[in-house]
Design a protein around this motif. Sequence first.
Motif, PDB file in Angstrom:
ATOM      1  N   LYS A 113       1.117  -1.101  -0.407  1.00 53.85           N
ATOM      2  CA  LYS A 113      -0.286  -0.291  -0.510  1.00 53.85           C
ATOM      3  C   LYS A 113       1.166   1.867  -0.130  1.00 53.85           C
ATOM      4  O   LYS A 113       1.610   1.796   0.878  1.00 53.85           O
ATOM      5  CB  LYS A 113      -0.232  -0.246   1.161  1.00 53.85           C
ATOM      6  CG  LYS A 113      -2.653  -0.461   0.900  1.00 53.85           C
ATOM      7  CD  LYS A 113      -2.866  -0.721   2.347  1.00 53.85           C
ATOM      8  CE  LYS A 113      -4.277  -0.395   1.903  1.00 53.85           C
ATOM      9  NZ  LYS A 113      -5.638   0.068   3.381  1.00 53.85           N
ATOM     10  N   ASP A 114       1.007   2.443  -0.900  1.00 50.10           N
ATOM     11  CA  ASP A 114       0.810   3.419  -0.991  1.00 50.10           C
ATOM     12  C   ASP A 114      -0.020   4.271  -0.105  1.00 50.10           C
ATOM     13  O   ASP A 114      -0.410   5.268  -1.152  1.00 50.10           O
ATOM     14  CB  ASP A 114       1.531   4.036  -2.179  1.00 50.10           C
ATOM     15  CG  ASP A 114       2.902   5.279  -2.525  1.00 50.10           C
ATOM     16  OD1 ASP A 114       2.608   5.791  -1.454  1.00 50.10           O
ATOM     17  OD2 ASP A 114       2.382   5.749  -3.541  1.00 50.10           O
ATOM     18  N   GLY A 115       0.062   4.348   0.823  1.00 43.86           N
ATOM     19  CA  GLY A 115      -1.209   5.578   1.532  1.00 43.86           C
ATOM     20  C   GLY A 115      -2.328   4.590   1.391  1.00 43.86           C
ATOM     21  O   GLY A 115      -1.552   3.832   1.842  1.00 43.86           O
ATOM     22  N   ASN A 116      -3.346   5.137   0.542  1.00 46.55           N
ATOM     23  CA  ASN A 116      -4.225   4.078   0.421  1.00 46.55           C
ATOM     24  C   ASN A 116      -4.244   3.769  -0.355  1.00 46.55           C
ATOM     25  O   ASN A 116      -5.385   3.087  -1.215  1.00 46.55           O
ATOM     26  CB  ASN A 116      -5.935   5.194   0.643  1.00 46.55           C
ATOM     27  CG  ASN A 116      -6.212   5.846   1.918  1.00 46.55           C
ATOM     28  OD1 ASN A 116      -5.898   4.633   2.851  1.00 46.55           O
ATOM     29  ND2 ASN A 116      -6.012   6.725   2.534  1.00 46.55           N
ATOM     30  N   VAL A 117      -3.758   3.532  -1.629  1.00 44.50           N
ATOM     31  CA  VAL A 117      -2.976   2.843  -2.916  1.00 44.50           C
ATOM     32  C   VAL A 117      -2.817   1.505  -2.620  1.00 44.50           C
ATOM     33  O   VAL A 117      -1.867   1.251  -2.001  1.00 44.50           O
ATOM     34  CB  VAL A 117      -2.895   3.686  -4.263  1.00 44.50           C
ATOM     35  CG1 VAL A 117      -2.688   3.440  -4.991  1.00 44.50           C
ATOM     36  CG2 VAL A 117      -3.231   5.170  -4.491  1.00 44.50           C
ATOM     37  N   GLN A 118      -2.994   0.562  -3.266  1.00 43.10           N
ATOM     38  CA  GLN A 118      -2.927  -0.569  -3.967  1.00 43.10           C
ATOM     39  C   GLN A 118      -1.777  -1.009  -4.502  1.00 43.10           C
ATOM     40  O   GLN A 118      -2.780  -0.168  -5.947  1.00 43.10           O
ATOM     41  CB  GLN A 118      -4.312  -2.036  -3.421  1.00 43.10           C
ATOM     42  CG  GLN A 118      -4.363  -2.245  -2.277  1.00 43.10           C
ATOM     43  CD  GLN A 118      -4.160  -2.802  -1.695  1.00 43.10           C
ATOM     44  OE1 GLN A 118      -2.972  -3.398  -1.542  1.00 43.10           O
ATOM     45  NE2 GLN A 118      -4.238  -3.226   0.093  1.00 43.10           N
ATOM     46  N   ASP A 146      -6.058   1.389  -8.092  1.00 45.98           N
ATOM     47  CA  ASP A 146      -7.208   2.165  -8.459  1.00 45.98           C
ATOM     48  C   ASP A 146      -6.523   2.903 -10.189  1.00 45.98           C
ATOM     49  O   ASP A 146      -8.272   3.123 -10.333  1.00 45.98           O
ATOM     50  CB  ASP A 146      -6.667   2.966  -6.705  1.00 45.98           C
ATOM     51  CG  ASP A 146      -6.611   2.555  -6.118  1.00 45.98           C
ATOM     52  OD1 ASP A 146      -6.984   1.864  -6.017  1.00 45.98           O
ATOM     53  OD2 ASP A 146      -6.433   3.360  -4.757  1.00 45.98           O
TER      54      ASP A 146
END
Length: 82
Positions: free
Chosen positions: A44-49, A69
């Motif tokens: 995860k990069d922040g909330n991004v898978q 995303d």
Amino acid sequence: MYQTIDETISVAGAYTPGKFTPAKFRWRNRIYPIQEICSQHSFKDGNVQKRRFSVLARNTVFLLEFNRDQENWKLVQLWIEE
């Protein structure tokens, strides 16, 4: 040494239940058939898978990244022999 590229690419491959396996990618109008998948992992990069694949193509190691995303691919890095 790794060289950062960070460019959008196109990737083709095969889907099996719950899994995608890249077979080739297009970068700068050239096709790179993937000889071997060296590693792969999700994170995860922040909330991004995202999912990264380290692949061998044309005897060079490339780091490919799929943004789940935005549903796009990037060539993140490649290995340059010094």
